[in-house]
Design a protein around this motif. Structure first.
Motif, mmCIF file in Angstrom:
data_model
loop_
_atom_site.group_PDB
_atom_site.id
_atom_site.type_symbol
_atom_site.label_atom_id
_atom_site.label_comp_id
_atom_site.label_asym_id
_atom_site.label_seq_id
_atom_site.Cartn_x
_atom_site.Cartn_y
_atom_site.Cartn_z
ATOM 1 N N GLN A 253 0.829 -1.205 0.000
ATOM 2 C CA GLN A 253 0.000 0.000 0.000
ATOM 3 C C GLN A 253 0.863 1.255 0.000
ATOM 4 O OE1 GLN A 253 -2.647 -0.300 3.341
ATOM 5 N NE2 GLN A 253 -3.803 -2.021 2.454
ATOM 6 N N VAL A 254 1.956 1.249 0.818
ATOM 7 C CA VAL A 254 2.863 2.403 0.842
ATOM 8 C C VAL A 254 3.508 2.606 -0.517
ATOM 9 C CG1 VAL A 254 4.974 3.306 1.867
ATOM 10 C CG2 VAL A 254 3.265 2.214 3.315
ATOM 11 N N VAL A 255 3.945 1.486 -1.124
ATOM 12 C CA VAL A 255 4.576 1.589 -2.450
ATOM 13 C C VAL A 255 3.580 2.132 -3.469
ATOM 14 C CG1 VAL A 255 5.557 0.234 -4.326
ATOM 15 C CG2 VAL A 255 6.290 -0.183 -1.989
ATOM 16 N N ASN A 256 2.328 1.654 -3.381
ATOM 17 C CA ASN A 256 1.314 2.178 -4.307
ATOM 18 C C ASN A 256 1.094 3.673 -4.080
ATOM 19 O OD1 ASN A 256 0.895 -0.336 -5.471
ATOM 20 N ND2 ASN A 256 -0.643 -0.926 -3.952
ATOM 21 N N GLY A 257 1.082 4.106 -2.769
ATOM 22 C CA GLY A 257 0.943 5.534 -2.478
ATOM 23 C C GLY A 257 2.117 6.335 -3.012
ATOM 24 N N LEU A 258 3.337 5.775 -2.820
ATOM 25 C CA LEU A 258 4.516 6.453 -3.364
ATOM 26 C C LEU A 258 4.457 6.548 -4.875
ATOM 27 C CD1 LEU A 258 7.338 4.934 -1.133
ATOM 28 C CD2 LEU A 258 6.406 7.248 -1.036
ATOM 29 N N ASP A 259 3.955 5.480 -5.507
ATOM 30 C CA ASP A 259 3.810 5.536 -6.969
ATOM 31 C C ASP A 259 2.879 6.672 -7.365
ATOM 32 O OD1 ASP A 259 5.494 3.431 -7.297
ATOM 33 O OD2 ASP A 259 3.909 1.907 -7.369
ATOM 34 N N GLY A 260 1.736 6.811 -6.624
ATOM 35 C CA GLY A 260 0.821 7.915 -6.936
ATOM 36 C C GLY A 260 1.465 9.264 -6.693
ATOM 37 N N THR A 261 2.208 9.358 -5.553
ATOM 38 C CA THR A 261 2.885 10.624 -5.238
ATOM 39 C C THR A 261 3.922 10.977 -6.292
ATOM 40 O OG1 THR A 261 2.561 10.178 -2.891
ATOM 41 C CG2 THR A 261 4.190 11.836 -3.466
ATOM 42 N N LEU A 262 4.705 9.953 -6.684
ATOM 43 C CA LEU A 262 5.711 10.190 -7.727
ATOM 44 C C LEU A 262 5.054 10.587 -9.038
ATOM 45 C CD1 LEU A 262 8.201 7.253 -7.018
ATOM 46 C CD2 LEU A 262 8.552 9.680 -6.565
ATOM 47 N N ALA A 265 4.120 14.151 -8.627
ATOM 48 C CA ALA A 265 5.334 14.975 -8.690
ATOM 49 C C ALA A 265 5.830 15.107 -10.121
ATOM 50 C CB ALA A 265 6.419 14.377 -7.794
ATOM 51 N N ASN A 266 5.768 13.982 -10.857
ATOM 52 C CA ASN A 266 6.178 14.039 -12.264
ATOM 53 C C ASN A 266 5.292 14.997 -13.038
ATOM 54 O OD1 ASN A 266 8.315 12.235 -11.973
ATOM 55 N ND2 ASN A 266 6.984 10.453 -12.271
ATOM 56 N N ASN A 267 3.960 14.948 -12.788
ATOM 57 C CA ASN A 267 3.055 15.880 -13.479
ATOM 58 C C ASN A 267 3.371 17.321 -13.116
ATOM 59 O OD1 ASN A 267 1.677 13.767 -14.696
ATOM 60 N ND2 ASN A 267 0.253 13.532 -12.978
ATOM 61 N N MET A 268 3.660 17.539 -11.787
ATOM 62 C CA MET A 268 3.992 18.904 -11.353
ATOM 63 C C MET A 268 5.272 19.391 -12.008
ATOM 64 S SD MET A 268 4.526 20.227 -7.436
ATOM 65 C CE MET A 268 2.870 19.688 -7.005
ATOM 66 N N GLY A 273 8.030 22.574 -15.778
ATOM 67 C CA GLY A 273 8.859 22.658 -16.981
ATOM 68 C C GLY A 273 8.184 23.432 -18.083
ATOM 69 N N LYS A 274 6.865 23.200 -18.188
ATOM 70 C CA LYS A 274 6.139 23.957 -19.211
ATOM 71 C C LYS A 274 6.125 25.455 -18.909
ATOM 72 C CE LYS A 274 3.080 20.123 -20.475
ATOM 73 N NZ LYS A 274 1.685 19.642 -20.507
ATOM 74 N N ILE A 275 5.992 25.784 -17.567
ATOM 75 C CA ILE A 275 5.966 27.198 -17.192
ATOM 76 C C ILE A 275 7.330 27.833 -17.393
ATOM 77 C CG2 ILE A 275 5.630 28.771 -15.240
ATOM 78 C CD1 ILE A 275 3.502 26.833 -14.214
ATOM 79 N N THR A 276 8.391 27.081 -16.988
ATOM 80 C CA THR A 276 9.766 27.623 -17.071
ATOM 81 C C THR A 276 10.509 27.025 -18.221
ATOM 82 O OG1 THR A 276 10.542 25.927 -15.567
ATOM 83 C CG2 THR A 276 9.810 27.994 -14.573
ATOM 84 N N ASP A 277 9.968 27.104 -19.397
ATOM 85 C CA ASP A 277 10.662 26.588 -20.590
ATOM 86 C C ASP A 277 11.547 27.697 -21.152
ATOM 87 O OD1 ASP A 277 11.540 25.229 -22.747
ATOM 88 O OD2 ASP A 277 9.561 24.884 -23.657
ATOM 89 N N PHE A 278 12.748 27.885 -20.540
ATOM 90 C CA PHE A 278 13.642 28.974 -20.948
ATOM 91 C C PHE A 278 14.270 28.702 -22.307
ATOM 92 C CE2 PHE A 278 13.531 29.367 -16.337
ATOM 93 C CZ PHE A 278 13.323 30.718 -16.184
ATOM 94 N N GLU A 279 14.451 27.434 -22.631
ATOM 95 C CA GLU A 279 15.167 27.130 -23.888
ATOM 96 C C GLU A 279 14.342 27.508 -25.098
ATOM 97 O OE1 GLU A 279 17.334 23.323 -26.093
ATOM 98 O OE2 GLU A 279 16.407 23.092 -24.105
ATOM 99 N N ASN A 280 13.064 27.065 -25.102
ATOM 100 C CA ASN A 280 12.201 27.375 -26.247
ATOM 101 C C ASN A 280 11.402 28.665 -26.046
ATOM 102 O OD1 ASN A 280 12.941 24.990 -27.541
ATOM 103 N ND2 ASN A 280 11.439 23.818 -26.357
ATOM 104 N N GLN A 281 11.491 29.286 -24.809
ATOM 105 C CA GLN A 281 10.797 30.549 -24.502
ATOM 106 C C GLN A 281 9.286 30.395 -24.681
ATOM 107 O OE1 GLN A 281 12.483 33.771 -26.707
ATOM 108 N NE2 GLN A 281 14.552 33.458 -25.861
ATOM 109 N N ASN A 282 8.804 29.137 -24.421
ATOM 110 C CA ASN A 282 7.360 28.897 -24.508
ATOM 111 C C ASN A 282 6.687 28.991 -23.161
ATOM 112 O OD1 ASN A 282 7.421 28.430 -27.294
ATOM 113 N ND2 ASN A 282 7.969 26.258 -26.992
ATOM 114 N N GLY A 283 7.477 28.885 -22.060
ATOM 115 C CA GLY A 283 6.896 28.932 -20.748
ATOM 116 C C GLY A 283 6.517 30.342 -20.343
#
Length: 348
Positions: A253-262, A265-268, A273-283
């Protein structure tokens, strides 16, 4: 009833039972109507009282008494024969020994039926003695014919013109010679191997000695194994396994919770990354930092904030009227960079 009468009756009954028992052990039955007959023998060596009386091997009675004649010239044997046994008066009582290890008995020999003229109680039969050889011949008679046949075959084989018997003897002699050679070889092999056998026995003795010396250690090891197995047996393995399974479920259950948290976090991180896209200046952040007007506005805000802080430091009394609600006209600071023409922006 008086005691004396009871004792007398008991004594009489005891005497009758004693007499009946004695006669019964001798083969007599005083309460039956068996035939009691005599047989006259010249010798009765080996015959005992209670010896069986038979007809063709079937027991029909027993010897009840053996006594000599008055002149000791012969022996009179008294026989008790079962009632209903019909025996001719001219029957012969033959003293036989049916086996080499067994005792002697009396065999009644006769031919035919006696009809109405049969032996009665008190009658006497002529006795004959059958030797041991006669008994053996009766037993061996069925085999004598076979022996004669074998002897005839051997005689015929010895008179064969082809001399096959002599050739067979020669072959047997050769076989015996070969067997002798083989036994000599085995003896030599045993002699040559005796040293190795002695060494092997010595080693075996040493091994058994070591095992004997290590008996205490082996016993201790077995006791330890017994203790371990007892502890394993007494342990509540089912409860332990259930607890381990529950712990594994919690970990899952903890591992499943960590998977959801990760995953969140990946989505965040992707959104950042989308907000701070300095390379392509799209963020969004990259767009703000690369916008020249936005940068100028920021510089102006920072400059005004510095001026405000400087004015608060130099004229703090101006800002006390904020709470009192009184308005004081603003006196510009000397050489205020914002007042390039020396006028208050509020007056313009």
């Amino acid at each position: 009833m008086r005691n004396e009468v009871k004792i007398g009756i008991l004594g009489l009954v005891s005497i009758v039972l004693l007499i009946w028992g004695y006669n019964f052990l001798q083969g007599k039955n005083i309460f039956s109507s068996d035939i009691v007959a005599n047989a006259v023998f010249t010798s009765v060596d080996g015959l005992n009282i209670a010896a069986p009386v038979t007809i063709s091997g079937y027991k029909v009675g027993a010897v009840t008494n053996i006594k000599p004649s008055p002149d000791y010239s012969h022996v009179i044997v008294e026989m008790n024969i079962q009632d209903g046994t019909k025996i001719p008066k001219d029957a012969r009582a033959v003293l036989v020994q049916p086996s080499l290890m067994g005792g002697k008995e009396i065999s009644l020999k006769f031919v035919g039926d006696c009809g109405n003229d049969c032996l009665e109680s008190g009658g006497t039969l002529q006795g004959n003695v059958s030797g041991m050889v006669d008994g053996i011949l009766e037993v061996a008679d069925p085999y004598l014919g076979k022996i004669d046949t074998i002897l005839g075959a051997v005689a015929k084989l010895s008179m064969d013109d082809n001399k096959q018997l002599n050739a067979t003897f020669k072959e047997l002699q050769g076989v015996v010679t070969n067997v002798k050679v083989l036994t000599d070889l085995v003896n030599n092999l045993l002699v040559s191997s005796s040293v190795n056998i002695s060494v092997a026995l010595s080693n075996l003795k040493k091994i058994t000695g070591n095992i004997k010396d290590s008996n205490g250690e082996i016993t201790s090891m077995l006791q330890n194994i017994n203790t371990i197995t007892t502890q394993v047996k007494d342990a509540d393995l089912e409860k332990t396994i259930a607890s381990a399974k529950e712990a594994l479920d919690n970990i899952n259950q903890v591992v499943n919770g960590l998977d959801g948290t990760l995953s969140k976090a990946n989505n965040m991180i992707d959104n950042i990354g989308k907000i701070t896209d300095f390379e392509n200046q799209n963020g969004l952040v990259a767009a703000l930092f690369n916008d020249k007007n936005f940068k100028g506005d920021i510089d102006e805000v920072v400059e005004n904030l510095n001026l405000l802080l400087q004015d608060i430091r130099l004229h703090p009394e101006r800002y006390k009227t904020v709470l009192s609600g009184k308005y004081k006209p603003y006196k510009p600071v000397d050489q205020d960079p914002k007042l390039k023409d020396g006028k208050d922006p509020k007056d313009q």
